[in-house]
Design an enzyme around this catalytic site. Structure first.
Site, short mmCIF file in Angstrom:
data_model
loop_
_atom_site.label_atom_id
_atom_site.label_comp_id
_atom_site.label_asym_id
_atom_site.label_seq_id
_atom_site.Cartn_x
_atom_site.Cartn_y
_atom_site.Cartn_z
N LYS A 125 -2.22 -1.44 -3.77
CA LYS A 125 -3.08 -0.27 -3.70
C LYS A 125 -2.25 0.99 -3.80
CE LYS A 125 -6.42 1.98 -0.63
NZ LYS A 125 -7.09 1.97 0.66
N LYS A 129 0.86 -1.18 0.00
CA LYS A 129 0.00 0.00 0.00
C LYS A 129 0.90 1.23 0.00
CE LYS A 129 -3.63 2.30 2.66
NZ LYS A 129 -4.54 2.15 3.82
ZN LIG Z 1 -5.76 3.45 8.25
#
Ligand SMILES: [Zn+2]
Length: 327
Positions: free
Chosen positions: A252, A199
């Site tokens: 992501k 992420k």
């Molecule tokens: Zn968070």
């Protein structure tokens, strides 16, 4: 004029020929729909920066889940907005927390729907960071191991309330192993872990923070989310999460990280998810509103690209429309 042996255009001559040789096809089962449930509202509240997306009340969430299932979707990912935030994120792991209540409501109405829960503390912390913080003068630290302890409690409480999978999105070190151990210790051997493994500290999360009411009150998330410039590091992060017990790994955001997605899928061969995030959604929506883009064509192209680049699972705010467009 040369006599060409190879004329690739032969296979592009008609819709039928193009269908025959198409390599990537979208399917309703590729998509996971994010749902936001808020304890603070009685009726759905539209999110201005994400046209078509709304926060739902606890009274509405099970019906919305049922609608998703009726449309042909089979999985949702749940985000909670608690009535109160505090310094310990206690709403995240409360027995009667917003996500826990929503899980019970959804699972009693549509037990066959796969319900994944986002596991993080930012929506529940008064300061909006994903972990426990400590101030040293002007400097703040997000404490890793103290945060993992709270994430673990949160994941177990979601499992107890009926989650099929938990999805830690915090980017603390070692949280997948700790959560796996705690789930097993609590008898939840069959509760899966979808890890937000790579992420990135992206600028494309802006609209989400309106939706989840989770912007940090000070500082930024660069000490825990990944540097956007690093792909090798993303592979190391994914390897760690797999070692620690992740069942599905996720990258992501989506479109700016197609190279990472491709490498993760190629390297590990694990079920691989990608999160097409709020900013990516809002960009297309805004352009479509102005008439610069055809929304449906653009979205189908984006989703096809994500799948072509290796995504087995796509988390997207367009999940409902996609099912209809594909049909
Ligand atoms: Zn968070």
């Amino acid at each position: 004029m040369r006599n060409l042996v190879h004329r690739p255009r032969r296979l592009r001559q008609s819709p039928g020929l193009r269908n025959l040789v198409r390599e990537t096809r979208l399917d309703a089962h590729d998509f996971v729909l994010p749902l936001f449930v808020s304890e603070k509202i009685e009726n759905r509240r539209a999110i201005e920066s994400m046209p078509g997306v709304a926060q739902l009340s606890l009274g509405e969430i099970a019906d919305e889940a049922q609608r998703a299932l009726d449309l042909g979707l089979q999985a949702v990912i749940l985000f909670g907005i608690p009535r109160e935030k505090d310094e310990h994120a206690s709403g995240a792991y409360a027995e009667d927390g917003v996500v826990q209540q929503a899980l019970v409501a959804i699972k009693s109405k549509c037990p066959q729907l796969v319900v994944i829960t986002d596991v993080c503390l930012c929506e529940y912390m008064s300061h909006g960071h994903c972990g426990v913080t400590r101030m040293d003068g002007d400097h703040f630290h997000v404490l890793n191991d103290e945060t993992v302890a709270l994430l673990t409690k949160t994941a177990v409480s979601h499992a107890r309330a009926g989650a099929d999978m938990v999805a830690p999105s915090d980017m603390m070190d070692g949280r997948i192993g700790a959560i796996r151990e705690a789930l097993d210790g609590g008898g939840f051997h069959d509760t899966g872990i979808l890890s937000y493994a790579a992420k990135f500290a992206s600028s494309f999360y802006g609209p989400f923070r309106d939706a989840a009411e989770s912007p940090p009150q000070f500082g930024d998330r660069h000490s825990y989310q990944m540097d956007v410039a690093n792909a090798e590091e993303a592979l190391r992060e994914v390897a760690l999460d797999i070692e620690e017990g992740a069942d599905i790994v996720m990258v992501k955001p989506a479109l700016p990280y197609l190279d990472v997605l491709w490498r993760v899928r190629e390297r590990f061969g694990k079920p691989t998810a990608v999160y097409h995030v709020s900013g990516e959604y809002a960009m297309v929506k805004a352009a479509a509103e102005k008439g610069y883009l055809d929304e449906r064509a653009a979205v189908l192209e984006i989703m096809t690209s994500l799948k072509r680049a290796g995504a087995d699972i796509i988390v997207t705010y367009w999940a409902r429309q996609l099912v209809e467009w594909i049909r």
